[in-house]
Design a protein around this motif. Structure first.
Motif, mmCIF file in Angstrom:
data_model
loop_
_atom_site.group_PDB
_atom_site.id
_atom_site.type_symbol
_atom_site.label_atom_id
_atom_site.label_comp_id
_atom_site.label_asym_id
_atom_site.label_seq_id
_atom_site.Cartn_x
_atom_site.Cartn_y
_atom_site.Cartn_z
ATOM 1 N N ASN A 235 -20.851 -1.785 26.508
ATOM 2 C CA ASN A 235 -22.133 -1.296 26.984
ATOM 3 C C ASN A 235 -22.543 -0.087 26.154
ATOM 4 O O ASN A 235 -21.720 0.729 25.775
ATOM 5 C CB ASN A 235 -22.057 -0.903 28.446
ATOM 6 N N ALA A 236 -23.834 -0.004 25.900
ATOM 7 C CA ALA A 236 -24.351 1.148 25.156
ATOM 8 C C ALA A 236 -24.251 2.393 26.027
ATOM 9 O O ALA A 236 -24.573 2.384 27.209
ATOM 10 C CB ALA A 236 -25.795 0.905 24.759
ATOM 11 N N ALA A 237 -23.801 3.487 25.447
ATOM 12 C CA ALA A 237 -23.668 4.735 26.185
ATOM 13 C C ALA A 237 -25.020 5.411 26.362
ATOM 14 O O ALA A 237 -25.270 6.081 27.375
ATOM 15 C CB ALA A 237 -22.708 5.678 25.469
#
Length: 80
Positions: free
Chosen positions: A72-74
């Protein structure tokens, strides 16, 4: 294609003129795990042709076909 992937071997061998010294040779090829026929063939060639006596071989293998890694993108940013 199962088991087929990039194989890296770190080969330590004794120098022919200085047997007390070790030299490192890194070998990399696509090979089949867990039997490693290409690596075995190379080591047989080494033993019969090259004067440096083998000390040890460390093998690492990475499959070509593997589950995809997803993260997941932070954070998300827009650039104008």
């Amino acid at each position: 294609m199962e088991g087929y992937g990039l194989t890296t071997a770190e080969i330590l061998y004794h120098l022919p003129d200085q047997p007390s010294l070790l030299q490192v040779y890194v070998w990399q090829e696509y090979d089949l795990a867990p039997r490693f026929p290409e690596l075995k063939s190379f080591l047989d060639f080494w033993s019969s042709t090259i004067e440096g006596t083998l000390h040890s071989v460390v093998v690492a293998h990475s499959n070509l076909i593997a589950p995809m890694e997803l993260r997941n993108a932070a954070s998300m940013q827009s650039i104008h």
